[in-house]
Design an enzyme around this catalytic site. Structure first.
Site, PDB file in Angstrom:
ATOM      1  N   ALA A  64     -54.051  28.460  50.816  1.00 48.08           N
ATOM      2  CA  ALA A  64     -54.843  28.489  52.047  1.00 48.08           C
ATOM      3  C   ALA A  64     -54.914  27.051  52.567  1.00 48.08           C
ATOM      4  CB  ALA A  64     -56.220  29.068  51.776  1.00 48.08           C
ATOM      5  N   LYS A  97     -71.700  19.777  43.240  1.00 47.17           N
ATOM      6  CA  LYS A  97     -71.159  20.212  44.531  1.00 47.17           C
ATOM      7  C   LYS A  97     -72.091  21.209  45.211  1.00 47.17           C
ATOM      8  CE  LYS A  97     -68.058  20.854  47.817  1.00 47.17           C
ATOM      9  NZ  LYS A  97     -68.308  22.156  48.412  1.00 47.17           N
ATOM     10  N   GLU A 141     -76.349  19.391  52.543  1.00 48.23           N
ATOM     11  CA  GLU A 141     -75.604  19.599  53.799  1.00 48.23           C
ATOM     12  C   GLU A 141     -76.324  20.618  54.686  1.00 48.23           C
ATOM     13  OE1 GLU A 141     -71.548  21.975  54.688  1.00 48.23           O
ATOM     14  OE2 GLU A 141     -71.345  20.343  53.230  1.00 48.23           O
ATOM     15  N   SER A 179     -65.160  18.212  48.382  1.00 46.87           N
ATOM     16  CA  SER A 179     -65.829  18.236  49.679  1.00 46.87           C
ATOM     17  C   SER A 179     -65.069  17.383  50.683  1.00 46.87           C
ATOM     18  CB  SER A 179     -67.266  17.733  49.567  1.00 46.87           C
ATOM     19  OG  SER A 179     -67.886  17.746  50.840  1.00 46.87           O
ATOM     20  N   GLY A 180     -65.082  17.850  51.917  1.00 51.33           N
ATOM     21  CA  GLY A 180     -64.436  17.105  52.991  1.00 51.33           C
ATOM     22  C   GLY A 180     -63.692  17.983  53.963  1.00 51.33           C
ATOM     23  N   HIS A 216     -74.849  19.201  46.678  1.00 56.44           N
ATOM     24  CA  HIS A 216     -74.277  18.541  47.866  1.00 56.44           C
ATOM     25  C   HIS A 216     -74.325  19.500  49.057  1.00 56.44           C
ATOM     26  CE1 HIS A 216     -70.845  18.226  50.624  1.00 56.44           C
ATOM     27  NE2 HIS A 216     -70.874  16.912  50.450  1.00 56.44           N
ATOM     28  N   ASN A 217     -73.924  20.757  48.832  1.00 55.19           N
ATOM     29  CA  ASN A 217     -73.914  21.721  49.923  1.00 55.19           C
ATOM     30  C   ASN A 217     -75.325  22.080  50.369  1.00 55.19           C
ATOM     31  OD1 ASN A 217     -71.175  21.647  49.409  1.00 55.19           O
ATOM     32  ND2 ASN A 217     -70.902  23.853  49.566  1.00 55.19           N
ATOM     33  N   VAL A 238     -58.376  29.213  44.826  1.00 57.64           N
ATOM     34  CA  VAL A 238     -58.521  30.587  45.302  1.00 57.64           C
ATOM     35  C   VAL A 238     -60.002  30.879  45.465  1.00 57.64           C
ATOM     36  CG1 VAL A 238     -56.380  31.299  44.169  1.00 57.64           C
ATOM     37  CG2 VAL A 238     -58.567  31.616  42.976  1.00 57.64           C
TER      38      VAL A 238
END
Length: 489
Positions: free
Chosen positions: A11, A182, A189, A128-129, A185-186, A74
């Site tokens: 993807a 992570k 965000e 992330s990014g 982090h989200n 995935v």
């Protein structure tokens, strides 16, 4: 020739990471469940590069040098387990599997245990990014087997975003540590995005700023030490984009129903499990949920009335000066609320580090978020420095730099929230951030009454301020009745 690295899942994120890895000097083999996707990638974006295509898992594994380094990109959940099940019979002791998706940290911890028992290494790595970061340098949060990270380090330090104090990657900790970091982090965000949306709502609907003025305000805010960040930068860009179909600012024709992929909800659930208050992030998740009830809100807007006025300004100033002053107050309120959101996130990481034995370095967590990731911001340097100076800092609010900022700006913060309430503009993340600050700074909270109520109807007992021990009172005959019915809190 064998390849240095393997990647499964083509993807957008997988393709871009593959190109990043190859560009940094590591020949790579790629595999996708649908061969057509692999063929298209090889003909188009990977043409002429040190990228090899594999059309079976067996050929994919056979093409890699040992210890094999295989990244899975995935969908989180069962698809990750399915790919691991395909890989493991073909691997040898010491080989490394990396899950670079947004997996749940408990799944990552389980996979680490299962694969370690088979003499295989497993790394759960937050990435992330977005697609740009994946291609040009993301923030990487790898956790799991320490030996595996050390083997991967030469590659990860090359492909990560580069900032003034090094690559935006570090070994986070064992088990599910990387994906937990992570996840938080989200969650931060989510909080950041909701706070910015609330500032936009005030600027547009209280002050009547048009898209050009909104662009100018956010572009100016992005030059300040407090608010210079990726999210403020892209917000300024968004207000400049005109929809070619309607000639209106595109943001004005986007439906106000926000989606989510689950990491925000996971963060809130993890905070409840660990008994850590994160009200700003909780408010952000709730705001997205409420936004999705669009038809109900449209119907309710016709029958539920409330104030709908504009900001009237300060009678002591002319209208232009008053508007400018209020814009600056919104900026200060945004920064104070942002400090609270990050304080909650770091407190959650600290609690998880103790509960799950992650041994997180919070200064390093802040440092690797300085580049590549969605929450990258200049003030992360201050967070990094705060935890460098005091690794056991209980809350970011009491770090000297942040404490003084809030003390200096809290009057503006309070005025903005009061004005929003008068105008009927909902700002749940601003409001709950202030409530968090006020609760944290209060020596006495009203939960003594809560404990009395719990003891009254459920005999839950309480402690006293004047002597040690645990106590229960038979408050009235009604309390005895409640005990007999087995009422609980």
């Amino acid at each position: 020739m064998t390849q240095s690295f393997g990647l499964i899942g083509l993807a957008v994120m997988g393709e871009n990471l593959a190109l990043n890895i190859e560009r940094n000097g590591f020949p790579i083999t790629v595999y996708n469940r649908t061969p057509e996707k692999t063929e298209a990638f090889m003909v188009q974006r990977a043409h002429g590069k040190q990228v090899k295509a594999a059309y079976s898992i067996q050929d994919f594994v056979a093409s890699l040098e040992r210890p094999r380094k295989i990244m899975i990109m995935v969908k989180a959940g069962a698809p990750v387990d399915a790919v691991i099940a395909q890989l493991t019979p073909l691997l040898e002791p010491g080989d490394i599997i990396i899950d670079g998706g947004n997996s749940f940290h408990e799944d990552t911890a389980r996979r680490t245990r299962e694969l370690t028992a088979k003499d295989l290494n497993f790394v759960g790595m937050g990435v992330s990014g977005g697609e740009e970061g994946a291609l040009n340098g993301p923030s990487l949060m790898p956790g799991g087997t320490k030996a595996a990270y050390e083997n991967l380090e030469p590659i990860l330090t090359k492909i990560a975003a580069q900032v003034d104090d090094g690559p935006c990657v570090t070994y986070v900790g064992p088990g599910g540590a990387g994906h937990f970091v992570k996840m938080v982090h989200n969650g931060i965000e989510y909080g950041d995005m909701q706070l910015i949306a609330e500032a936009y709502d005030l600027l547009k609907n209280a002050l009547g700023l048009d898209h050009t003025q909104l662009h100018q305000v956010f572009a100016e805010w992005n030059t300040t030490e407090e608010l210079d960040s990726y999210l403020i930068e892209i917000t300024a860009d968004i207000f400049n984009y005109i929809d070619p179909d309607t000639s209106l600012p595109l943001v004005d024709v986007i439906l106000d129903a926000a989606g989510q992929k689950g990491t925000g909800r996971w963060t809130v659930a993890a905070a409840f499990d660990l008994a850590v208050p994160i009200p700003t992030m909780t408010a952000a998740v709730n705001a997205r949920v409420v936004s999705f009830y669009k038809q109900e809100r449209v119907a309710a807007s016709k029958i539920l009335t409330g104030p709908t006025g504009k900001y009237e300004g300060d009678s002591l100033r002319d209208s232009s000066a008053s508007r400018t002053a209020f814009i600056n107050k919104i900026r200060d309120a945004l920064y104070c609320s942002k400090i609270c959101s990050y304080a909650q996130g770091m407190a959650l990481l600290s609690a998880a580090s103790k509960a799950y034995h992650y041994d997180l370095n919070l200064s390093e967590c802040a440092r690797i978020w300085k580049g590549g990731c969605i929450i990258r911001a200049r003030f992360l340097d201050k967070i990094k420095d705060a935890f460098n100076q005091d690794p056991q800092l209980p809350n970011l609010l009491i770090a000297p730099e942040f404490k003084q900022s809030i003390l200096d700006k809290q009057t503006a913060w309070r005025e903005v929230i009061a004005e929003a309430a008068k105008l009927g503009i909902p700002i749940p993340a601003f409001s709950t951030s202030l409530a968090y600050f006020d609760s944290y700074r209060r020596e006495q909270l009203p939960q003594n009454l809560t404990q009395a109520q719990r003891d009254y109807f459920g005999a839950h007992t309480y402690e006293r301020t004047d002597k040690p021990g645990v106590f229960h009172t038979e408050w009235t005959p009604a309390a005895e009745d409640s005990l007999q019915t087995g009422s609980t809190d």
